[in-house]
Write an enzyme that holds these catalytic residues in place. Structure first.
Site: not given
Ligand code: GLV
Length: 330
Positions: A239, A268, A287
């Site tokens: 994250r 983000e 991401h």
């Molecule tokens: C993606 O970042 C997730 O947490 O699945």
């Protein structure tokens, strides 16, 4: 029969599965997240909610949904949901672990290799017509990966999958931090649990694989980065807010660390000012950790399976607060 709201595009197959289970589904088949106000209005009379990590399910949303029984997040991370508040209100919450573990570890490793061997820079160099001759010491000299030390911050499922790739595929020594010792990786890979300063001091590559919590927010500041080797790289597929992006940019500019690969960002989808323009030894991706068609479909299916179970009074396989189920099923 329950009323289910799906906040964003999750694919027709998963939605059909909800309908086949007899639920009335309101499907917002869009890719732009709702505003907080829109989400609060949309959940007013629903029993179940399927959401993505870009939907913030906070107390305002939970309070706006008096009938809500369950929230199924289509993600393994659930920092977008106030789990404590949901639990206090007797609302079940589930996530989608396991189905994305290997895919996300592949991506972490792809980024590790891309930064070590400067793949995006090489691609840009080539397309710009700058390759004029073979040189023994070209401008894009990279780093060795094989046999180096890989530090995993957060040895959960994904961290362990990254460690396996490093140890078995690339002969790497594995160090890790975690709340408790992980015997499988210790016995099978010879991984060692160390303190974070020790991991930073020894590692050539540091992979962040820990959830975002109040304790991990800004775990990586300039001070932390200064504890890494100047020849080391940071890889973040967890994250964004775990890394203070301003500080990372300073660290890269000042040569505090050699490079970084980021799949996630502090605010983000934006990047800290200056980061996008910084092209040397920095790899960025939007991401994409779990982003293969196969895995994303499995995530949607898993979320829906959890919701169907929860709304039928069964224990959702991936309930994050199973105590709610135990209390309500008494
Ligand atoms: C993606 O970042 C997730 O947490 O699945």
């Amino acid at each position: 029969m329950a009323k289910v709201f799906v906040t964003q595009h999750i694919g027709d197959a998963a939605v059909q599965r909800l309908r086949d289970a007899g639920h009335v589904v309101i499907y917002r088949d869009e890719t732009v997240p709702m505003t907080p106000d829109e989400l609060q209005t949309a959940v007013r009379s629903v029993d179940g909610l399927v959401c993505l990590l870009t939907d913030r399910v906070d107390t305002a949303v939970l309070d706006a949904a008096p009938q809500l029984k369950m929230v199924a997040n289509v993600a393994v991370g659930y920092d977008n949901i106030d789990l404590g508040a949901a639990t206090r209100r007797g609302i079940l919450v589930s996530n989608t672990p396991d189905v994305l573990t290997e895919t996300t570890a592949d991506h972490a490793f792809a980024l590790l290799l891309a930064i070590a061997r400067r793949i995006p820079e090489a691609d840009t160099f080539m397309r710009a017509g700058k390759y004029e001759r073979f040189e023994l010491f070209p401008p894009l000299l990279g780093l060795d990966v094989y046999g180096k030390t890989l530090g995993i911050v957060g040895m959960g499922r994904i961290g362990a999958a990254v460690a396996w790739r490093g140890a078995l595929g690339f002969g790497m020594k594995i160090l890790y931090t975690a709340n408790s010792a992980k015997t499988a990786v210790e016995q099978e890979l010879g991984a060692q649990k160390v303190s974070l300063p020790e991991l930073l001091r020894q590692s050539d590559f540091v992979s962040i694989n820990t959830p975002l919590t109040p304790e991990t927010r800004h775990l990586f500041t300039l001070e932390t980065l200064r504890q890494m080797k100047p020849t080391a790289c940071l890889v973040n597929t967890a994250r964004g807010p775990i890394v203070k992006e301003d500080d990372l940019l300073t660290a890269l500019r000042e040569g505090v660390i050699w490079g970084a690969a980021l799949d996630v960002f502090e605010a983000e989808p934006k990047m800290t000012a200056g980061l996008a323009e910084y092209r040397e030894r920095l790899v960025v991706a939007p991401h994409l950790g779990s982003a293969t068609g196969e895995t994303r479909r499995k995530m949607a299916e898993t979320a829906v399976a959890n919701l169907i179970a929860g709304l039928a009074g069964q224990k959702p396989p991936n309930a994050l607060n199973p105590q709610v189920w135990r209390e309500t099923s008494r």
